[in-house]
Design an enzyme around this catalytic site. Structure first.
Site, PDB file in Angstrom:
ATOM      1  N   LYS A 155       0.866  -1.189   0.000  1.00  0.00           N
ATOM      2  CA  LYS A 155       0.000   0.000   0.000  1.00  0.00           C
ATOM      3  C   LYS A 155       0.896   1.230   0.000  1.00  0.00           C
ATOM      4  O   LYS A 155       2.027   1.162   0.504  1.00  0.00           O
ATOM      5  CB  LYS A 155      -0.893   0.007   1.258  1.00  0.00           C
ATOM      6  N   ASP A 195      -6.890   4.428  -4.752  1.00  0.00           N
ATOM      7  CA  ASP A 195      -7.557   4.292  -3.444  1.00  0.00           C
ATOM      8  C   ASP A 195      -8.171   5.671  -3.179  1.00  0.00           C
ATOM      9  O   ASP A 195      -8.387   6.436  -4.136  1.00  0.00           O
ATOM     10  CB  ASP A 195      -6.547   3.875  -2.366  1.00  0.00           C
ATOM     11  N   THR A 238     -15.023  -2.948  -7.076  1.00  0.00           N
ATOM     12  CA  THR A 238     -15.044  -3.018  -5.605  1.00  0.00           C
ATOM     13  C   THR A 238     -16.480  -2.916  -5.080  1.00  0.00           C
ATOM     14  O   THR A 238     -16.912  -3.737  -4.256  1.00  0.00           O
ATOM     15  CB  THR A 238     -14.165  -1.912  -4.988  1.00  0.00           C
ATOM     16  N   SER A 408      -8.070  -5.895 -10.507  1.00  0.00           N
ATOM     17  CA  SER A 408      -6.723  -5.393 -10.798  1.00  0.00           C
ATOM     18  C   SER A 408      -5.805  -6.547 -11.204  1.00  0.00           C
ATOM     19  O   SER A 408      -4.968  -6.407 -12.098  1.00  0.00           O
ATOM     20  CB  SER A 408      -6.127  -4.699  -9.575  1.00  0.00           C
TER      21      SER A 408
HETATM   22  P1  NDP Z   1     -12.911   7.849  -3.001  1.00  0.00           P
HETATM   23  O1  NDP Z   1     -11.840   8.845  -2.786  1.00  0.00           O
HETATM   24  O2  NDP Z   1     -13.458   7.658  -4.361  1.00  0.00           O
HETATM   25  O3  NDP Z   1     -14.135   8.155  -2.009  1.00  0.00           O
HETATM   26  C1  NDP Z   1     -13.953   8.215  -0.644  1.00  0.00           C
HETATM   27  C2  NDP Z   1     -15.252   8.647  -0.007  1.00  0.00           C
HETATM   28  O4  NDP Z   1     -15.116   8.533   1.406  1.00  0.00           O
HETATM   29  C3  NDP Z   1     -15.604  10.095  -0.295  1.00  0.00           C
HETATM   30  O5  NDP Z   1     -16.983  10.237  -0.290  1.00  0.00           O
HETATM   31  C4  NDP Z   1     -14.971  10.806   0.896  1.00  0.00           C
HETATM   32  O6  NDP Z   1     -15.551  12.049   1.204  1.00  0.00           O
HETATM   33  C5  NDP Z   1     -15.253   9.824   2.010  1.00  0.00           C
HETATM   34  N1  NDP Z   1     -14.269   9.976   3.077  1.00  0.00           N
HETATM   35  C6  NDP Z   1     -12.923   9.982   2.964  1.00  0.00           C
HETATM   36  N2  NDP Z   1     -12.358  10.177   4.162  1.00  0.00           N
HETATM   37  C7  NDP Z   1     -13.364  10.309   5.039  1.00  0.00           C
HETATM   38  C8  NDP Z   1     -13.436  10.535   6.426  1.00  0.00           C
HETATM   39  N3  NDP Z   1     -12.331  10.670   7.156  1.00  0.00           N
HETATM   40  N4  NDP Z   1     -14.669  10.593   7.001  1.00  0.00           N
HETATM   41  C9  NDP Z   1     -15.798  10.452   6.273  1.00  0.00           C
HETATM   42  N5  NDP Z   1     -15.799  10.242   4.938  1.00  0.00           N
HETATM   43  C10 NDP Z   1     -14.597  10.169   4.340  1.00  0.00           C
HETATM   44  O7  NDP Z   1     -12.321   6.473  -2.407  1.00  0.00           O
HETATM   45  P2  NDP Z   1     -12.793   4.983  -2.701  1.00  0.00           P
HETATM   46  O8  NDP Z   1     -14.256   4.941  -2.897  1.00  0.00           O
HETATM   47  O9  NDP Z   1     -11.898   4.428  -3.723  1.00  0.00           O
HETATM   48  O10 NDP Z   1     -12.399   4.270  -1.325  1.00  0.00           O
HETATM   49  C11 NDP Z   1     -13.308   4.189  -0.229  1.00  0.00           C
HETATM   50  C12 NDP Z   1     -12.851   3.087   0.707  1.00  0.00           C
HETATM   51  O11 NDP Z   1     -12.803   1.839  -0.003  1.00  0.00           O
HETATM   52  C13 NDP Z   1     -11.456   3.257   1.310  1.00  0.00           C
HETATM   53  O12 NDP Z   1     -11.453   2.683   2.597  1.00  0.00           O
HETATM   54  C14 NDP Z   1     -10.588   2.418   0.380  1.00  0.00           C
HETATM   55  O13 NDP Z   1      -9.390   1.990   1.018  1.00  0.00           O
HETATM   56  C15 NDP Z   1     -11.527   1.255   0.135  1.00  0.00           C
HETATM   57  N6  NDP Z   1     -11.216   0.470  -1.040  1.00  0.00           N
HETATM   58  C16 NDP Z   1     -11.208   1.047  -2.287  1.00  0.00           C
HETATM   59  C17 NDP Z   1     -10.965   0.259  -3.399  1.00  0.00           C
HETATM   60  C18 NDP Z   1     -11.085   0.807  -4.774  1.00  0.00           C
HETATM   61  O14 NDP Z   1     -11.078   0.000  -5.721  1.00  0.00           O
HETATM   62  N7  NDP Z   1     -11.230   2.097  -4.961  1.00  0.00           N
HETATM   63  C19 NDP Z   1     -10.599  -1.161  -3.272  1.00  0.00           C
HETATM   64  C20 NDP Z   1     -10.732  -1.683  -1.920  1.00  0.00           C
HETATM   65  C21 NDP Z   1     -10.990  -0.872  -0.868  1.00  0.00           C
HETATM   66  P3  NDP Z   1     -14.747  13.383   0.854  1.00  0.00           P
HETATM   67  O15 NDP Z   1     -14.965  13.588  -0.623  1.00  0.00           O
HETATM   68  O16 NDP Z   1     -15.393  14.430   1.699  1.00  0.00           O
HETATM   69  O17 NDP Z   1     -13.311  13.152   1.193  1.00  0.00           O
END
Ligand code: NDP
Length: 476
Positions: A155, A195, A238, A408
């Site tokens: 990561k 991510d 995902t 992936s």
């Molecule tokens: P994105 O950046 O596309 O979206 C993240 C979302 O979570 C946004 O709505 C963001 O809001 C919100 N967010 C981020 N930080 C916080 C916080 N501290 N408190 C509340 N809301 C928060 O990311 P992904 O959708 O790609 O990833 C989301 C989760 O899924 C993560 O945990 C990631 O590790 C996990 N994941 C993602 C994968 C992927 O393929 N993308 C694969 C496996 C796991 P804001 O815009 O306000 O920041």
């Protein structure tokens, strides 16, 4: 006389060394007890609370199971997995649009490559630090193993906040980040992906810089654009995968998603595609959120509304609060998470530790039947204990969100073969992958009373494959 003095001194220093290491339970021959094992992990990784939490969650299931496998204990496999192969940290300098020099910290954690090249996303978020990335790389090792594909765990990321930055600032940051990262990665070495804060745009900038520096067009990153080696279905994988896992769990109880009310947090990649699949399956999505608050739409966030959200987040880069201005009947709750809304199913898809103990209790008292974790480690350990004690269907992240890294892995295969599979082929592969992961977790986690502890099941199934590979390599 002189020789015997030297030998005695050597013996004495060896005895002193033994004494000094006896205090360290982490390095002791066997760590048979969770608390003594964790004492070692904590003392070796001071202050890294997210990493401690992730290791504890897995060790709590693995250590009792290891009692029947003394060979893994003797070889200290769990201790070795909890020590990353490599922690790389570096300076990322870039110039903002006003000509100011900015400095961020970049990382790549290469946790374990026993079963394949390191693989795991890159996160750009102000909260990024070594502890969070070590937890994610550790978890990723187990998740990647569960997919059945040859991928190790890694990561990376930076404490860079893409919010409010211009296109050119994001591009300059990505280029500077890759100017250091390129020397640590490679198609057979370490293959990063997206991510939080890293989507197709950022992957494009990083891939462009990698290619420019090395002159190699290889599958060194996944999540690429379709035009330059990306895979169909990667954006969806995902979120769709987490919904498929939910569906498989419900099937074991003769239930389905159809007609159920669903809470989803986040409004990024994982959340929006999870919502899309829930809609496909006839469920009603009641909530979405971002880091500033959540929206509740009692009429459901249907396909048309969801399309608007995707445009809002991916193109206009707006805030979820705007949803309540756009759609009448929807409510916006600032500074709150959605877990107080009554529903049947929940999919936390935003970030780590977003379901706290009290949230879990509230969800249970509202009659939640199943939780499928789209985000990584979204439920605090105390919350997980409540879910497990109540014997609801609880899908931990490493199983439920493994569809992303699974796709992936398939992108890597396509790049190696220099070919592309169709959307239909990949959709079926994703579905089969998630059914397979569900089966493996179910087989390893099923209890005598018929309830499945997917948490234990995923930890054990993920551990075993990596452990067997490490055993084959000897002490390295
Ligand atoms: P994105 O950046 O596309 O979206 C993240 C979302 O979570 C946004 O709505 C963001 O809001 C919100 N967010 C981020 N930080 C916080 C916080 N501290 N408190 C509340 N809301 C928060 O990311 P992904 O959708 O790609 O990833 C989301 C989760 O899924 C993560 O945990 C990631 O590790 C996990 N994941 C993602 C994968 C992927 O393929 N993308 C694969 C496996 C796991 P804001 O815009 O306000 O920041």
């Amino acid at each position: 006389m002189r020789l015997s003095l030297v030998l005695n001194l050597e013996k004495l220093s060896f005895e002193l060394y033994k004494k000094s290491t006896q205090g360290s339970t982490f390095m002791s021959k066997r760590s048979t007890n969770l608390e003594s094992f964790m004492e070692g992990v904590i003392s070796h990784n001071p202050g890294e609370v997210e990493f401690h939490q992730a290791v504890r969650e897995i060790a709590a299931d693995i250590i009792p199971w290891l009692q029947d496998y003394p060979e893994y204990m003797e070889a200290q496999i769990l201790e070795r997995m909890a020590e990353p192969d490599r922690v790389i940290s570096f300076r990322v300098c870039w110039e903002d649009d006003s000509g100011n020099i900015r400095v961020n910290r970049g990382y790549r954690i290469q946790n374990n490559n026993a079963i394949g090249p390191y693989k795991g996303g890159i996160r750009f978020h102000p909260s990024v630090n070594q502890s969070i990335l070590k937890f994610l790389a550790f978890e990723q090792t187990f998740k990647n193993s569960l997919t059945g594909l040859p991928m190790g765990g890694g990561k990376g990321g930076a404490n860079f906040n893409p919010k409010g930055k211009s296109e050119t600032e994001v591009m300059r940051f990505c280029q500077s980040f890759m100017t250091e990262l390129y020397r640590h990665i490679g198609a057979d070495v370490d293959v990063p992906a997206g991510d939080i804060g890293v989507g197709a745009r950022e992957i494009g900038y990083m891939f462009g810089q990698y290619k420019r520096i090395t002159n190699h067009f290889t599958g060194v990153l996944t999540g690429k654009g379709i035009e330059y080696g990306g895979s169909e279905m990667r954006p969806e994988a995902t979120g769709y995968g987490a919904a498929y896992f939910l569906e498989e769990m419900l099937k074991t109880k003769g239930e389905s998603i159809d007609g159920k009310n669903v809470l989803i947090s986040g409004s990024g990649n994982v959340a929006t595609f999870a919502a899309e699949k829930i809609n496909h399956r006839g469920g009603k999505v009641l909530t979405l959120s971002d880091s500033a608050g959540f929206i509740y739409d009692k009429d459901g966030i249907d396909e048309e509304k969801l399309k608007w959200v995707m445009e809002l987040k991916n193109v206009r880069r707006g805030r979820i609060s705007e949803y309540a201005d756009k759609f009448s009947g929807a409510e916006y709750h600032a500074d709150k998470r959605p877990w107080g809304v009554a529903a049947d199913l929940a999919m936390p898809c935003a970030t780590q530790n977003e379901i706290l103990e009290d949230d879990a209790k509230t969800m249970l008292s509202n009659g939640i039947m199943a939780v499928s974790e789209g985000a990584n480690m979204p439920t605090q350990i105390e919350g997980i204990h409540h879910f497990l004690a109540s014997k609801i269907l609880f899908a931990p992240a490493k199983a439920a969100n493994a569809g992303g890294v699974g796709m992936s892995g398939l992108e890597m295969s396509q790049n190696s073969e220099r070919r592309s599979w169709s959307n239909e082929e990949l959709s079926k592969m994703l579905r089969d992958l998630m059914i397979g992961i569900h089966k493996n977790c179910n087989d390893a986690g099923i209890q005598k009373d018929g309830w499945c502890n997917y948490m234990a099941g995923s930890n054990i199934a993920g551990f075993k494959k990596v452990a067997d590979a490490m055993m084959a390599f000897g002490v390295v």
